[in-house]
Enzyme design. Structure first.
Site, PDB file in Angstrom:
ATOM      1  N   LYS A 112     108.891 -19.915  28.506  1.00 46.20           N
ATOM      2  CA  LYS A 112     108.077 -21.102  29.425  1.00 46.20           C
ATOM      3  C   LYS A 112     107.300 -20.022  30.286  1.00 46.20           C
ATOM      4  CE  LYS A 112     106.208 -24.064  31.684  1.00 46.20           C
ATOM      5  NZ  LYS A 112     104.987 -24.788  31.300  1.00 46.20           N
ATOM      6  N   CYS A 170     101.704 -23.779  39.093  1.00 49.86           N
ATOM      7  CA  CYS A 170     102.600 -23.046  38.570  1.00 49.86           C
ATOM      8  C   CYS A 170     102.178 -21.510  38.173  1.00 49.86           C
ATOM      9  CB  CYS A 170     102.901 -23.737  37.142  1.00 49.86           C
ATOM     10  SG  CYS A 170     103.611 -25.329  37.377  1.00 49.86           S
TER      11      CYS A 170
END
Ligand code: NAD
Ligand code: UGA
Length: 478
Positions: A224, A280
Site C-alpha cells: 500500500k 495520503c
C-alpha cells in the site's frame, strides 16, 4: 471451516470508512454493517435526511447511502455495542504524520489505530476478524495482534479469539465509488487461511476471483505504501519535466503523450499540475522514508524523500512565478482563485496545493477571491488560518490596496473578475473549462493574466484574447 460473516463493524466514518462500507452494504444485502465514529457531528451528517449534507462529497455516494441506510447500513457513535456484535471489525481510522516525539514529521501517528485495537480487545465477543483498512506502516499488524493477544489471556475473555488481516484501500477520492465497485485489485494479507477466505467471500460478491490477491501480511502493508509512493513519484517526475519544458520551448503535454505511449511507461498519472495534494501521498512517502531509515537504509530514504521535496519546491515555484509575472508584486492586487480542493470531485482540501499557493500570495499582500464548488468557507478559513473578509464582497468600487492580504469567497467568476489582475486555476473542476474566458479577460485590469495550473482551459481560444496566458509546463510560446 467456513467462517460466515453476518455483522461488520467499521471503526472510522471518514473518506474511506464511509464509501467502502456503503459499497459493501450495497453488494452484500445479507451483511449488517455498522459504521461507528467518535465524532458525533460526522455521524449526524451521515444520518442526515438531506443527502447533500453527507460529510463527504463523492459522486454516486448519496445514491448508495440512500439505498442502504437503515436497511443494512447504519452510522452511529455506539462503538462499544457494535464492536461486541461484530464478526469482523474494520479499522479505518486516520493515520496522520506524527507531529511530535520520535519520528515527528515522518512516522505515522498510530495512536488512533492503537486505541481501536484496545477498543476491540475490550469489547469484542467470541471470534473476531480484525481488518486493517487504514494505511499502516509495515509491521503494524504485530502491534494490533499483541494488544489483542493480551486481551485473550484475561480470564473473562477466554472465549475471545482474534485474527488480523491487512486489506489496504486503493480508492482515490472523487472516483471512490467506481474504484470500489470495479477495483483493479483487492489485496488481502494474512496468515490464517480461514480468515482470509471469510474476507475473500465478501469481495467475491462483486469482484472477480483473479482480482483478489493474497499475500503475507507484511507484503500487503508495504504494498500500500509502495503503490502511493510510485504514483506520487510519477507526478513529481512529470512536474520536474514540466518546469524544464517551460524554459526550453517544449510542452509537457506533448512530452507526456510521447512517453505515455510506451507501454512500459503507460499514459496514466502523467498530468502536470500544481503539485500533488491529498491526505495520503505525502504522509505515506514520509512514512516510507521513516521506515527506510529505521531499517538502516538511508539511501532508500533519501530517494523517496526527494519526491516530497520536489513537490514542495514545485508549489512554491508556481507562487513565485505568478508574483514575478505580476511585476514582482501582488500587494493590493485582486486575484481570483478557481479551485481549492486537492483535486476535482471532492470536498477534501487536505494538503491541497491551493493552500500553500494561496498562503504565499496572501503573505505577499494579494487580495484573493476564492472559489470552489464543494469546499465551504469554514474549511478555507481553517486551512488559511484566516477569516474571510466580507467587506470585499460589497458591490461598489473599493480600493483593494486597503485590503492587502485579505480574502473572500468568489461567487460568480463573470462579475467577481472585474478589476482583477489575474485568475488562477488550481483545481480541475469541469465547470472551469466551460467558463466564457473572453468575457472574463475583458473584465481584468490590463495587462491581465490567466494562470492555468491544470491545463483545463481552452488554450487556443485564450491565446487569441487580449490577456496574458501561462499554463503549466507550456514553453511553446517562449
Ligand atoms: P478520515 O480522517 O476522513 O476518517 C477517520 C475517522 O476515524 C474520523 O472520522 C475519526 O473521528 C475516526 N476515528 C479516529 N479514531 C477513532 C476511534 N478510536 N474510534 C472511532 N472513530 C475514530 O480519514 P480517511 O481519509 O478516511 O483515512 C483513513 C485511513 O485510510 C488512513 O490510514 C488513510 O491513509 C487511508 N486511506 C485513505 C484514502 C483516502 O482517499 N482518503 C484512501 C486510501 C486509504
Ligand atoms: C491516492 C491514490 O491514487 C489512491 O490509490 C490511494 O488509495 C489514495 O491516494 C490514498 O491512499 O489516500 P487520492 O489522493 O484520493 O488517491 O487522489 P489521486 O487521484 O491519486 O490524486 C492525488 C494528487 O495528485 C491530487 O492532488 C491530484 O491532482 C494529483 N495528480 C494526480 C496530478 O497532479 N497529476 C496526475 O496525473 C494525477
Amino acid at each position: 471451516m467456513i467462517i460466515e460473516v453476518n455483522n461488520i463493524c467499521c471503526i472510522g466514518a471518514g473518506y474511506v470508512g464511509g464509501p467502502t462500507m456503503a459499497v459493501i452494504a450495497d453488494k452484500c444485502p445479507n451483511i449488517k454493517i455498522n459504521v461507528v465514529d467518535l465524532n458525533e457531528e460526522r455521524i449526524n451528517a451521515w444520518n442526515s435526511n438531506n443527502f447533500d449534507n453527507l460529510p463527504i462529497y463523492e459522486p454516486g455516494l448519496d445514491k448508495l447511502v440512500s439505498r442502504c441506510r437503515g436497511l443494512n447500513l447504519f452510522f452511529s457513535n455506539e462503538i462499544e455495542k457494535h464492536i461486541s456484535n461484530a464478526d469482523m471489525v474494520f479499522i479505518s481510522v486516520n493515520t496522520p504524520t506524527k507531529q511530535k516525539g520520535i519520528g515527528a514529521g515522518k512516522a505515522s501517528d498510530l495512536k488512533w489505530v492503537e486505541a481501536c485495537a484496545r477498543q476491540v480487545a475490550k469489547f469484542a465477543k467470541g471470534y473476531t476478524i480484525v481488518v486493517e483498512k487504514s494505511t499502516l506502516p509495515v509491521k503494524t499488524a504485530e502491534v494490533i495482534k499483541t494488544i489483542l493477544d493480551a486481551a485473550e489471556l484475561v480470564s473473562e475473555n477466554k472465549n475471545n479469539k482474534f485474527d488480523v488481516l491487512s486489506n489496504p484501500e486503493f480508492l482515490s477520492e472523487g472516483n471512490a465509488i467506481k474504484d470500489l465497485e470495479k477495483p483493479d485489485r483487492v489485496l488481502i494479507g494474512g496468515d490464517n487461511i480461514e480468515a482470509i477466505n471469510a474476507l475473500t467471500q465478501i469481495y467475491r460478491n462483486w469482484v472477480p476471483e483473479n482480482k483478489i490477491l493474497h499475500t503475507n501480511i507484511w507484503s500487503s502493508e508495504l504494498a500500500k505504501l509502495t503503490a502511493n509512493a510510485f504514483l506520487a513519484q510519477r507526478i513529481s517526475s512529470i512536474n520536474s519535466i514540466g518546469a524544464l519544458c517551460e524554459t526550453t520551448g517544449a510542452d509537457v503535454r506533448e512530452v507526456a503523450r510521447a512517453i505515455g505511449t510506451d507501454s512500459r511507461i503507460g499514459s496514466k498519472f502523467l498530468d502536470s499540475g500544481p503539485g500533488f495534494g491529498g491526505s495520503c501521498f505525502k504522509k505515506d512517502i514520509l512514512n516510507l522514508v521513516y521506515l527506510s531509515n529505521h531499517f538502516g537504509l538511508p539511501e532508500v530514504a533519501n530517494f523517496w524523500e526527494s519526491i516530497v521535496n520536489l513537490n514542495k519546491w514545485h508549489q512554491h515555484r508556481i507562487s513565485e512565478l505568478i508574483i514575478k509575472k505580476l511585476f514582482g508584486t501582488v500587494s493590493g492586487k485582486k486575484i481570483c482563485i478557481l479551485g481549492f480542493a486537492f483535486k476535482a470531485n471532492t470536498n477534501d482540501t487536505r494538503e491541497s496545493a491551493a493552500i500553500n499557493i494561496c498562503k504565499d500570495l496572501i503573505e505577499e499582500g494579494a487580495v484573493l477571491f476564492i472559489h470552489d464548488p464543494k469546499v465551504d468557507t469554514n474549511q478555507i478559513e481553517n486551512d488559511l488560518n484566516k477569516k474571510e473578509n466580507n467587506q470585499l464582497q460589497i458591490n461598489q468600487k473599493i480600493d483593494y490596496m486597503d485590503f492587502e492580504g485579505e480574502w473572500c469567497s468568489l461567487k460568480n467568476i463573470q462579475s467577481d473578475s472585474i478589476d482583477a489582475d489575474a485568475v488562477i486555476v488550481l483545481t480541475e473542476w469541469e465547470e472551469y473549462s466551460l467558463i466564457n474566458w473572453e468575457e472574463v479577460s475583458k473584465n481584468l485590469r490590463k495587462p491581465g493574466w490567466i494562470f492555468d495550473a491544470r491545463s483545463i482551459t481552452p488554450a487556443k481560444v485564450i491565446k487569441k484574447l487580449d490577456v496574458n496566458f501561462w499554463r503549466i509546463g507550456d514553453g511553446s510560446d517562449s
